[in-house]
Scaffold this active site. Structure first.
Site, PDB file in Angstrom:
ATOM      1  N   TYR A 177       0.737  -1.181  -0.079  1.00  0.00           N
ATOM      2  CA  TYR A 177      -0.003   0.154  -0.021  1.00  0.00           C
ATOM      3  C   TYR A 177       0.851   1.152  -0.041  1.00  0.00           C
ATOM      4  CZ  TYR A 177      -3.470   3.379   1.800  1.00  0.00           C
ATOM      5  OH  TYR A 177      -4.016   4.514   1.543  1.00  0.00           O
ATOM      6  N   LYS A 179       1.578   4.293  -2.987  1.00  0.00           N
ATOM      7  CA  LYS A 179       1.377   5.523  -2.896  1.00  0.00           C
ATOM      8  C   LYS A 179       2.813   6.332  -3.011  1.00  0.00           C
ATOM      9  CE  LYS A 179      -3.004   5.464  -1.227  1.00  0.00           C
ATOM     10  NZ  LYS A 179      -4.019   6.182  -2.083  1.00  0.00           N
TER      11      LYS A 179
END
Length: 225
Positions: A127, A131
């Site tokens: 994750y 990002k």
């Protein structure tokens, strides 16, 4: 010109932050037209908003809509909701990067986007890695003013019920009471404050690539409330 009316595109306008951002921008009356790019139409919208139900798989066909002054990207999902890492990456990396490229090609002045606390292209956490990669890719584009907002856990009323996030949200509200000093940057943050900070930085003439951690986002929102 200081009083010139601007135009904008908002991606993710029906999401937690995006919905708050739409309301704030309407109230401020700084935009003569706001294009909302959504998968499904909102329940209602102000006349200044023009709703476009788009197929994000055919994203580039909407490039003419990016001939605006400001582009706000509030897109984001979870791996659980996306069902796979590939689908998550498409929403959180491919769509924002494609939007930024169209903004760049169209001569947009500002690109403002939400990522997350812990964003790092070298992170072992998928994750955070994605990002970080989206930040890195967009920061390389020649858009005059890029603003990246890295909020911690977002608080607010979501359209869909996420059990895990709801539990974390309730716990964070209590933990926020003791999040002072060195712990302050990790406090959960209201979605409306993230939206307020985005709207505030869109009004500035600040150029270059600017990154705002969660506690800085909250400070900007409070000071400009």
């Amino acid at each position: 010109m200081k009083n010139r009316k601007k135009t904008a595109v908002i991606l993710g306008a029906t999401g937690l932050v995006g919905n708050e951002l739409v309301n704030i921008l309407i109230q401020q009356q700084n935009y003569e037209k706001i294009h909302l790019l959504v998968r499904r139409p909102p329940d209602s919208h102000d006349p200044v908003c023009e709703v476009h139900v788009v197929d994000f798989e055919q994203y580039y066909s909407y490039r003419e809509l990016f001939q605006v002054t400001d582009v706000f990207c509030c897109l984001g999902t979870t791996i659980k909701k996306a069902k796979s890492k590939e689908a998550f990456r498409k929403v959180d990396y491919e769509y924002p990067v494609e939007a930024a490229k169209m903004a760049c090609e169209s001569g947009a002045e500002k690109f403002l986007m939400i990522t997350a606390m812990g964003s790092n292209p070298k992170s072992r956490i998928f994750y955070n890695q994605v990002k970080g990669e989206v930040e890195e890719s967009i920061s390389k584009l020649t858009i005059p003013s890029i603003h990246i907002f890295r909020p911690s856990l977002l608080l607010g009323k979501r359209e869909e019920f996420r059990f895990g996030e709801k539990i974390a949200e309730k716990a964070s509200i209590l933990l926020n009471l003791i999040m002072i000093g060195p712990l302050r940057p990790f406090k959960a943050i209201e979605a409306k404050n993230v939206a307020a900070a985005m709207a505030s930085m869109a009004r500035t003439g600040k150029g270059g690539v600017n990154i705002y951690p969660s506690h800085e986002i909250e400070r900007i929102a409070i000071e400009n409330n």
